[in-house]
Design a protein around this motif. Sequence first.
Motif, short mmCIF file in Angstrom:
data_model
loop_
_atom_site.label_atom_id
_atom_site.label_comp_id
_atom_site.label_asym_id
_atom_site.label_seq_id
_atom_site.Cartn_x
_atom_site.Cartn_y
_atom_site.Cartn_z
N ASP A 129 0.83 -1.21 0.00
CA ASP A 129 0.00 0.00 0.00
C ASP A 129 0.86 1.26 0.00
O ASP A 129 0.57 2.23 -0.70
CB ASP A 129 -0.94 0.00 1.21
CG ASP A 129 -2.03 -1.05 1.10
OD1 ASP A 129 -2.31 -1.51 -0.03
OD2 ASP A 129 -2.61 -1.42 2.14
N PHE A 134 2.40 1.77 -3.54
CA PHE A 134 1.44 2.23 -4.54
C PHE A 134 0.97 3.65 -4.24
O PHE A 134 0.70 4.43 -5.17
CB PHE A 134 0.26 1.26 -4.64
CG PHE A 134 0.51 0.15 -5.61
CD1 PHE A 134 0.17 0.27 -6.94
CD2 PHE A 134 1.12 -1.03 -5.20
CE1 PHE A 134 0.42 -0.74 -7.84
CE2 PHE A 134 1.39 -2.04 -6.09
CZ PHE A 134 1.03 -1.90 -7.42
N GLU A 135 0.88 4.00 -2.97
CA GLU A 135 0.55 5.38 -2.63
C GLU A 135 1.65 6.32 -3.14
O GLU A 135 1.36 7.38 -3.69
CB GLU A 135 0.40 5.52 -1.11
CG GLU A 135 0.02 6.92 -0.67
CD GLU A 135 -0.17 7.02 0.84
OE1 GLU A 135 -0.19 8.15 1.34
OE2 GLU A 135 -0.30 5.97 1.50
N GLU A 189 1.35 6.78 -6.93
CA GLU A 189 0.30 7.73 -7.28
C GLU A 189 0.74 9.17 -7.00
O GLU A 189 0.42 10.09 -7.76
CB GLU A 189 -0.97 7.40 -6.50
CG GLU A 189 -1.64 6.11 -6.97
CD GLU A 189 -2.96 5.86 -6.28
OE1 GLU A 189 -4.01 6.13 -6.89
OE2 GLU A 189 -2.94 5.39 -5.12
N ASN A 207 3.03 10.28 -9.77
CA ASN A 207 2.24 10.57 -10.96
C ASN A 207 1.52 11.91 -10.82
O ASN A 207 1.44 12.69 -11.78
CB ASN A 207 1.25 9.44 -11.22
CG ASN A 207 0.39 9.68 -12.43
OD1 ASN A 207 -0.82 9.81 -12.32
ND2 ASN A 207 0.99 9.76 -13.61
N ASP A 208 0.99 12.18 -9.64
CA ASP A 208 0.32 13.46 -9.40
C ASP A 208 1.26 14.64 -9.62
O ASP A 208 0.83 15.74 -9.98
CB ASP A 208 -0.26 13.52 -7.99
CG ASP A 208 -1.47 12.61 -7.80
OD1 ASP A 208 -2.08 12.21 -8.81
OD2 ASP A 208 -1.80 12.29 -6.64
N LYS A 239 -4.41 -4.70 -8.25
CA LYS A 239 -3.79 -3.54 -7.62
C LYS A 239 -3.23 -2.61 -8.69
O LYS A 239 -3.42 -1.39 -8.63
CB LYS A 239 -2.68 -4.00 -6.68
CG LYS A 239 -2.10 -2.90 -5.81
CD LYS A 239 -3.06 -2.53 -4.69
CE LYS A 239 -2.43 -1.56 -3.71
NZ LYS A 239 -3.37 -1.13 -2.66
N SER A 263 -5.94 -0.89 -10.76
CA SER A 263 -6.77 0.03 -9.97
C SER A 263 -6.21 1.45 -9.98
O SER A 263 -6.96 2.41 -9.76
CB SER A 263 -6.90 -0.47 -8.53
OG SER A 263 -5.68 -0.32 -7.82
N ILE A 264 -4.91 1.62 -10.24
CA ILE A 264 -4.34 2.97 -10.29
C ILE A 264 -3.99 3.39 -11.72
O ILE A 264 -3.48 4.48 -11.93
CB ILE A 264 -3.09 3.09 -9.40
CG1 ILE A 264 -1.93 2.27 -9.95
CG2 ILE A 264 -3.41 2.71 -7.97
CD1 ILE A 264 -0.59 2.62 -9.32
#
Length: 249
Positions: free
Chosen positions: A186, A189-190, A193, A196-197, A211, A214-215
């Motif tokens: 988790d 993957f956080e 993200e 990417n942001d 998983k 989902s992103i």
Amino acid sequence: MASTPDATSDPTEDPVLRMENVTAGYGNTTVLHDVSIAVEDEQVACLIGPNGSGKSTLMKSIYGFADVQSGTVSFRGQEITGRSPQQNLANGMSYVLQDASVFPGMSVHENMLMGGYVFNDDDRAAARAEELYEEFPVLADLRSQSAGTLSGGQRRLLELARALMVEPDVMMLDEPSIGLEPRFIDDVFERIEQLNDLGTTILLVEQNAEKGLSIADRGFVLASGEIKFTGTGTELLNDEEVGRLYLGG
């Protein structure tokens, strides 16, 4: 059902990364067969598929670790087919390998500095490492510790941070969750993200297909060295055939 793409039917008009009709492998061994994909700027794109389907070879074909026998690889409209990993790293692409790639006998900080070797400027590398310690405070706390003593999750964070030393436009991640406990998965993957942001385009291979998708803005299903399905992450997650064949649905 998601459709199999070709180089002209892909909805991307001006992708940051494109493979067109690529056949590739190692020496006389062919692994990929006429593969075409496109990844738009600031997307998360995810490759899924069974073991041995060619996912890692696809990544290595882009980065210069595998042999492209035919077809082309392009980065921001410029053909880079066969460009060396060192050239790719120096020109805005980084790659976190599936296998553990930290130097266990070196400190966390020394590992970080290795990510900036292409600068050929020790002061610039040190300054960039300090910036990343602000984003990865757990690594700042461990900077003097031997990398060989880190947990699996900490090592993966170090690999991610080290790959960011060159401030890449595109970051390629091969199985970022492999071997990690669920809580570390988790966290990783956080972090993906968040990157990417901040504008980093991400191309990842992920065995944990649900998983990864989902992103993902874009997903590709690879099997037997060929792209079998493509679509948004949500489309592939909701596709009954993809679910039955590749997601255990």
